[in-house]
Design an enzyme around this catalytic site. Structure first.
Site, mmCIF file in Angstrom:
data_model
loop_
_atom_site.group_PDB
_atom_site.id
_atom_site.type_symbol
_atom_site.label_atom_id
_atom_site.label_comp_id
_atom_site.label_asym_id
_atom_site.label_seq_id
_atom_site.Cartn_x
_atom_site.Cartn_y
_atom_site.Cartn_z
ATOM 1 N N GLU A 55 0.852 -1.259 -0.122
ATOM 2 C CA GLU A 55 0.069 0.105 -0.002
ATOM 3 C C GLU A 55 0.894 1.333 -0.328
ATOM 4 O O GLU A 55 1.971 1.109 0.178
ATOM 5 C CB GLU A 55 -0.983 0.052 1.189
ATOM 6 C CG GLU A 55 -0.118 0.066 2.648
ATOM 7 C CD GLU A 55 -0.921 -0.027 3.665
ATOM 8 O OE1 GLU A 55 -2.256 0.569 3.539
ATOM 9 O OE2 GLU A 55 -0.804 -0.340 4.850
ATOM 10 N N ASN A 65 1.143 5.039 1.939
ATOM 11 C CA ASN A 65 0.578 5.777 2.858
ATOM 12 C C ASN A 65 0.901 7.316 2.624
ATOM 13 O O ASN A 65 1.790 7.796 2.368
ATOM 14 C CB ASN A 65 1.119 5.628 4.291
ATOM 15 C CG ASN A 65 0.828 4.255 4.613
ATOM 16 O OD1 ASN A 65 1.713 3.286 5.219
ATOM 17 N ND2 ASN A 65 -0.444 3.970 4.856
#
Length: 661
Positions: A288, A290
């Protein structure tokens, strides 16, 4: 450049942003809830604005209240920190509509990377390696069972809008899949208002390594190397370091290039982090992105010399990056330990309470980011992190040694804490060798941490220190003025020191500044004790080497915390020990028929009823604390006699919840 910045956060990260604002000559505005009225970030800021009651949903997550605070104070920009509204596109949009700058990336980047499903699609399109799994949200258990079967167990269940370990579960089997899906959806719904989840393959022997990226509004984008974040517990990072002891130059370059490519694909500006999972063969896969400052950003700052918060502010003000990729140099080694208010011996359950004593360690290469102070309180409403303790050294071994020494010099009394666990972890042979995976803590310590027993030289050293301190305390008391007799009392030199069921025969002789201690007729230790009765820290130079320990006084001795172990010593004169040996033991209270709350929290659900038969392992209730749901299960077979609480009740630690027949 901005004249005034509002920090839409609390705790250590709010304090961290205020420090960079001061460095740039910018006035700061703090926001706070009722629980944080006396918090450190409120004390540090130039101005403060009250938001509402303690629950985040009624204070720190209220976009309209924060926008109003900007208007009322004239703040030209908002730094969101991490957590709360930091990755909420609606927040950035609301600020833009009010003419307030958002110190973070564009709304499009937040939206694209904030959704784990969408971010995975974009990563694939940008040529970034991704983990096998579904790209579609799953809510139906049957669909989840089918997809997991196709991918193959173990699988990871992730909330699409999740973060910080919330809404995340690992399932090793079909039974764990269904329960994990329910828990992940519930946590995601409560934390993010979005219960969509997806499933992907769980990589075995994984390392969690992330790349720090930094971009401006003029098309420049660079990376600042990697952080090794594999030491985790329940998907929450515990130890982070930079650089990684695992990556080689080629892998670092490839990961950095892919991270920058993904950032460019969404026109990223500001500081951000691209997280990867890396297997034992150095194959890496995108997890992912951030779109905010990370908790562990200090280790990158220490090895690069770049103030990331300052860079975020400058980028938001429209400035170009002052450095290029060729300017980035990784120098030395940095390591960060997250100091939590928790009870490692009780399965790492969160702890709360007032910090009765709080003393931070000092020294070369030591950095502490915190949002608390002595006399402050760790609240049940927010994350239980007390501080981030960082150490910097020329190499990894030096950083570890410096961090361990700093932990030995850290004093926290009041709520439970994990300092001993951190020290034991840092000294573990596997950690020292750099053989890390995200399962390290679970594999080496299980679900709880019990203080290891002292052995060998460390045992003798602690017994000698504790006995010498007790001798100093007793002899100081004998020197009190105003006695009826002017005859000096002879100092005590011979003691029986108890550690558990073991009794040590100890001789202590004061000789000027030095103290000679003999334990069980062994070789005499020459000790120079830097300690006075009442001090929470002791430093002892024993045979030329300095040892530090935390000391808590008891009626007949001390609890000494040192090098990842804790020893409760009882030090008596021999006659007193002989009398104590004859005393009958105190009976223990029977709590086998009581279900007590392991921590303060909120009762989410009660799963049993009075008169119901229960079996070992059966769910009794769900308790929410520090934004995480905890399932309390039956430890024995039995029958429910009385339910003492109901869903929605707030309970304290050790409160009676259920009585069993």
């Amino acid at each position: 450049m901005f004249d005034k910045i509002l920090i839409a956060n609390r705790g250590e990260i709010a304090c961290r942003v205020i420090r960079s604002c001061r460095k740039l000559g910018i006035r700061s505005v703090a926001v706070y809830s009722d629980a944080d009225a006396d918090a450190l970030h409120v004390r540090m800021a130039d101005e403060k604005v009250h938001l509402g009651p303690p629950p985040a949903a009624q204070s720190y997550l209220l976009i309209d209240r924060i926008v109003e605070a900007c208007k009322a104070t004239g703040a030209q920009a908002v730094h969101p920190g991490y957590g709360f509204l930091s990755e909420r596109a609606a927040f950035a949009q609301a600020l833009a509509a009010a003419g307030v700058a958002f110190i973070g990336p564009p709304v499009g980047a937040i939206e694209a990377m904030g959704d784990k499903i969408e971010s995975k699609r974009l990563a694939r399109e940008a040529g970034v390696s991704t983990v096998p799994g579904t790209l579609d949200a799953i809510s139906d258990p049957e669909e989840a069972r089918r997809i997991a079967g196709e991918i193959g167990y173990p699988v990871m269940i992730k909330a699409s809008a999740g973060g910080g370990g919330k809404g995340m579960r690992v399932a090793m089997s079909e039974d764990e899949l269904l329960d994990g899906l329910e828990r992940a959806q519930s946590e995601a719904r409560n934390s993010f208002g979005d219960d969509r989840c997806f499933i992907e393959k769980f990589v075995t022997e994984p390392r969690h390594i992330e790349i720090q990226v930094l971009g401006d509004k003029h098309g420049n984008c660079i990376h600042l190397g990697e952080r090794e974040c594999s030491i985790q517990r329940r998907h929450q990072k515990v130890i982070e370091e930079a650089p990684s002891p695992f990556l080689d130059a080629a892998t670092r370059k490839a990961m950095g290039e892919q991270a920058v490519a993904l950032a460019r694909a969404v026109d990223y500006c500001s500081a951000g982090t691209v997280e990867f999972i890396v297997d034992g063969e150095r194959n890496f896969y995108f997890l992912e992105m951030n779109t905010r400052l990370q908790v562990e950003h200090p280790v990158t700052e220490l090895v690069t010399g770049v103030d990331l918060v300052e860079q975020m502010i400058r980028v938001a003000a429209g400035e170009k990056l002052s450095l290029t990729q060729d300017d980035v140099r990784l120098t030395g080694w940095a390591m960060e330990a997250r100091v939590y208010a928790e009870e490692p011996s009780k399965g790492f359950l969160p702890s709360t309470g007032r910090l009765v004593t709080y003393r931070e360690p000092e020294g070369e290469g030591v950095r502490i980011d915190t949002g608390i102070y002595e006399g402050g309180e760790v609240s049940m409403f927010y994350d239980p992190m007390i501080a981030k303790l960082c150490a910097f050294g020329d190499g990894r071994d030096a950083a570890i040694a410096r961090l361990r020494d700093a932990i030995d010099g850290y004093v926290i009394e009041g709520p439970g804490h994990n300092l001993l666990f951190l020290n034991a972890l840092l000294s573990h042979p596997r950690f020292v060798e750099g053989r890390l995976t995200t399962g390290f803590i679970a594999e080496e310590y299980g679900d709880r941490f019990d203080d290891p027993d002292l052995e060998g030289d460390a045992l003798i050293r602690v017994v000698a220190m504790g006995t010498a301190m007790r001798a100093r305390t007793l002899n100081r008391a004998k020197a009190i003025s105003g006695r009826m007799s002017d005859q000096p009392l002879k100092p005590d030199t011979s003691f029986a020191t108890l550690l558990g069921d073991t009794v040590f025969d100890v001789e202590v002789v004061e000789d000027g500044h030095d103290t000679r201690v003999t334990v069980n007729d062994g070789p005499a230790l020459t000790m120079r004790l830097d300690w006075s009765p009442g001090q929470p820290l002791v430093a002892a130079v024993i045979d030329g080497r300095t040892w530090r320990a935390h000391v808590h006084r008891t009626p007949e001795g001390f609890i000494i915390s040192h090098a990842g172990s804790k020893a409760e010593l009882t030090v008596r004169r021999h006659r007193a020990q002989e009398m104590a040996r004859r005393m009958p033991p105190k009976p223990q209270a029977d709590t086998s028929k009581m279900v007590l709350s392991p921590m303060p929290g909120l009762i989410v659900r009660v799963a049993v009823a009075p008169g119901q038969d229960i079996k070992v392992g059966q769910e009794l209730l769900v308790l929410e604390a520090m934004k995480m749901e905890n399932v309390l299960r039956a430890e024995t077979d039995g029958k429910v006699e009385k339910i003492e609480i109901a869903a929605g009740d707030t309970v304290s630690s050790d409160q009676l919840l259920i009585s069993l027949a």
